[in-house]
Design a protein around this motif. Structure first.
Motif, PDB file in Angstrom:
ATOM      1  N   LEU A 157     -10.987   8.493   1.206  1.00 28.93           N
ATOM      2  CA  LEU A 157     -11.658   7.243   1.540  1.00 28.93           C
ATOM      3  C   LEU A 157     -10.680   6.070   1.528  1.00 28.93           C
ATOM      4  CD1 LEU A 157     -15.021   7.625  -0.442  1.00 28.93           C
ATOM      5  CD2 LEU A 157     -14.672   7.815   2.034  1.00 28.93           C
ATOM      6  N   THR A 158      -9.776   6.061   0.566  1.00 31.98           N
ATOM      7  CA  THR A 158      -8.749   5.015   0.532  1.00 31.98           C
ATOM      8  C   THR A 158      -7.869   5.083   1.773  1.00 31.98           C
ATOM      9  OG1 THR A 158      -8.720   5.153  -1.892  1.00 31.98           O
ATOM     10  CG2 THR A 158      -6.878   4.024  -0.831  1.00 31.98           C
ATOM     11  N   ALA A 159      -7.524   6.308   2.187  1.00 30.43           N
ATOM     12  CA  ALA A 159      -6.693   6.475   3.377  1.00 30.43           C
ATOM     13  C   ALA A 159      -7.406   5.987   4.632  1.00 30.43           C
ATOM     14  CB  ALA A 159      -6.306   7.952   3.525  1.00 30.43           C
ATOM     15  N   VAL A 160      -8.709   6.273   4.732  1.00 34.08           N
ATOM     16  CA  VAL A 160      -9.478   5.803   5.892  1.00 34.08           C
ATOM     17  C   VAL A 160      -9.520   4.278   5.915  1.00 34.08           C
ATOM     18  CG1 VAL A 160     -11.780   5.743   6.923  1.00 34.08           C
ATOM     19  CG2 VAL A 160     -10.860   7.897   6.065  1.00 34.08           C
ATOM     20  N   LEU A 161      -9.725   3.660   4.751  1.00 30.63           N
ATOM     21  CA  LEU A 161      -9.753   2.200   4.677  1.00 30.63           C
ATOM     22  C   LEU A 161      -8.402   1.608   5.079  1.00 30.63           C
ATOM     23  CD1 LEU A 161     -11.090  -0.478   3.889  1.00 30.63           C
ATOM     24  CD2 LEU A 161     -10.385  -0.046   1.518  1.00 30.63           C
ATOM     25  N   LEU A 162      -7.309   2.189   4.569  1.00 26.27           N
ATOM     26  CA  LEU A 162      -5.977   1.704   4.933  1.00 26.27           C
ATOM     27  C   LEU A 162      -5.716   1.893   6.425  1.00 26.27           C
ATOM     28  CD1 LEU A 162      -3.790   2.955   1.936  1.00 26.27           C
ATOM     29  CD2 LEU A 162      -4.417   0.593   2.488  1.00 26.27           C
ATOM     30  N   GLY A 163      -6.173   3.017   6.977  1.00 30.27           N
ATOM     31  CA  GLY A 163      -5.998   3.241   8.405  1.00 30.27           C
ATOM     32  C   GLY A 163      -6.720   2.190   9.230  1.00 30.27           C
ATOM     33  N   TRP A 164      -7.936   1.829   8.815  1.00 30.55           N
ATOM     34  CA  TRP A 164      -8.681   0.796   9.531  1.00 30.55           C
ATOM     35  C   TRP A 164      -7.986  -0.558   9.419  1.00 30.55           C
ATOM     36  CZ3 TRP A 164     -11.374  -3.666   7.974  1.00 30.55           C
ATOM     37  CH2 TRP A 164     -12.182  -4.239   8.959  1.00 30.55           C
ATOM     38  N   LEU A 165      -7.449  -0.865   8.231  1.00 31.87           N
ATOM     39  CA  LEU A 165      -6.724  -2.122   8.048  1.00 31.87           C
ATOM     40  C   LEU A 165      -5.446  -2.149   8.875  1.00 31.87           C
ATOM     41  CD1 LEU A 165      -7.170  -2.688   4.200  1.00 31.87           C
ATOM     42  CD2 LEU A 165      -8.333  -3.884   6.066  1.00 31.87           C
ATOM     43  N   PHE A 166      -4.760  -0.998   8.985  1.00 30.89           N
ATOM     44  CA  PHE A 166      -3.591  -0.921   9.854  1.00 30.89           C
ATOM     45  C   PHE A 166      -3.974  -1.240  11.291  1.00 30.89           C
ATOM     46  CE2 PHE A 166      -1.480   2.150   6.755  1.00 30.89           C
ATOM     47  CZ  PHE A 166      -0.611   1.187   6.285  1.00 30.89           C
TER      48      PHE A 166
END
Length: 329
Positions: A157-166
Motif C-alpha cells: 500500500l505504501t508503494a502504491v501511494l508513492l507510485g501515485w505521488l510520483f
C-alpha cells in the motif's frame, strides 16, 4: 513484520514505477486509447500474483510434514536467488528503466492491442510473482501468524501511494540511492530466509547436521521475548542455529553485500558511447601558433592586427551572445 514490509515496499515500488512510466508515456504521447489494454494486463498480473500466493499457502497445507519442509526449503532457496538477481539488476539498470520500458511500449503499440496487454502483464507480473514467493517463504520462516502478511500488505500500500505521488509529481527522490540501500537491507533479510531454508531441508532429511548446533543463546535472547520476536521478524534470527545454517548465512551475506556495494555496480549512461565516438572539436589557437587555417578563407597572420582580426573578435562576441559595438539603448 518489518522484513515483509520492506519486501512489499521494495517490490511494490518497482511495480508502481513500471505502471507510472507506462501510463505517463501513453498520456503524454496522446495515445489514451491504449490505456485500457495496459490496465487489463496490469490487472491480470495482480490476479496471477495473488493466485500464486494462495496456491502456495493452501496447497502446502495438504502435504505431509516432510513434504512441507522440503517444499518450503526449496522455494526459500529459489526466492533468495530471484531476489538477489532482482536487486543487482535494479541497481544496474535503474537509471535506464524508463527508456527501456518506453522502447518496449513503442514496439507493442506497433503490434496491436494483444501486444500491449502482454507487455503490461509481463512488466508487472514478474514483480508480483517474486513478491508472492518471497513473502510466503519469509512468512513461513518467521512463523509469526498473520503479521508477516500484514507487513507485506502495508508495504504494498505504501508503494502504491508513492507510485501515485510520483505520477502526480509530488515526490522527488533519488531512486538510485533508494534502490541501493533498500537492496542492501533486502540482502540481509534474504540471508536469514536462505539459512532457514537450509534448516527446512535439514528437518526434511535432505541435508545432514540437524543436531549439530553452532551455538545456543536461548537463555540470553529468548525466542518468545519481544526483542527475540523482533529479531526473528526482521532478520529471521534463530537463537540455536545449526552449523550449516550459520555457514550458509555467512557465505551468502558477506560476499553478496561486498559485491553489491562495490564501486562501479551502476551501469554507465548510454550516452557515453555516443559521446566517445563524436568527432573531436578543432584545436583552439594557442599563443605559440603563428597561423590558423580556416577552410575556404585565405591565410591571415594572427599577429597582424588587421581588420580581419577585429572582425573575427566581433563575430566571436556575437556567437557568445554579447552585443557587438556595446549595449544598445
Amino acid at each position: 513484520m518489518f522484513g515483509n514490509y520492506l519486501i512489499g515496499l521494495r517490490e511494490g515500488l518497482e511495480a508502481s514505477l513500471v505502471v507510472c512510466i507506462l501510463i505517463a508515456y501513453l498520456v503524454k504521447t496522446g495515445r489514451r486509447e491504449a490505456l485500457r489494454p495496459v490496465w487489463i494486463g496490469i490487472a491480470l498480473a495482480v490476479v496471477l500474483s495473488f493466485a500464486f500466493g494462495a496456491a502456495l499457502q493452501f496447497g502446502s497445507q495438504t502435504l505431509t510434514f516432510q513434504a512441507q519442509e522440503a517444499l518450503g526449503g526449496s522455494l526459500s532457496i529459489i526466492a533468495v536467488c530471484l531476489v538477489t538477481w532482482m536487486v543487482f539488476w535494479m541497481r544496474r539498470t535503474a537509471r535506464h528503466l524508463k527508456s527501456e520500458l518506453q522502447g518496449k511500449l513503442d514496439a507493442a503499440l506497433a503490434m496491436g492491442t494483444t501486444a500491449l496487454v502482454i507487455t503490461a502483464f509481463l512488466s508487472v507480473g514478474r514483480e508480483g510473482l517474486e513478491t508472492a514467493l518471497f513473502v510466503w517463504t519469509a512468512a513461513q520462516s518467521a512463523n509469526d501468524g498473520v503479521r508477516p502478511l500484514v507487513g507485506a500488505l502495508l508495504g504494498l500500500l505504501t508503494a502504491v501511494l508513492l507510485g501515485w505521488l510520483f505520477y502526480r509529481g509530488a515526490v522527488r527522490i533519488n531512486l538510485a540511492k533508494f534502490f541501493t540501500w533498500t537492496g542492501g537491507m533486502l540482502v540481509v533479510v534474504a540471508a536469514g530466509v536462505l539459512a532457514y531454508g537450509f534448516h527446512d531441508l535439514q528437518e526434511a532429511g535432505f541435508l545432514p547436521g540437524l543436531t549439530s548446533q553452532a551455538f545456543d543463546i536461548s537463555e540470553q535472547i529468548p525466542a518468545d521475548s519481544w526483542y527475540g520476536t523482533l529479531l526473528k521478524g526482521v532478520f529471521n534470527f534463530q537463537p540455536d542455529p545449526t552449523v550449516l545454517q550459520v555457514t550458509v548465512w555467512a557465505l551468502y551475506l558477506i560476499p553478496t553485500l561486498a559485491f553489491f556495494f562495490a564501486p562501479g555496480r551502476v551501469a554507465p549512461n548510454r550516452a557515453t558511447p555516443a559521446a566517445s565516438s563524436a568527432p573531436v572539436a578543432p584545436k583552439e589557437p594557442q599563443p605559440h601558433d603563428t597561423q590558423v587555417a580556416v577552410p575556404g578563407a585565405p591565410h591571415t597572420d594572427v599577429g597582424s592586427g588587421g581588420a580581419g582580426d577585429t572582425q573575427r573578435v566581433r563575430d566571436g562576441a556575437r556567437r557568445a551572445g554579447d552585443p557587438a559595438g556595446g549595449v544598445e539603448g
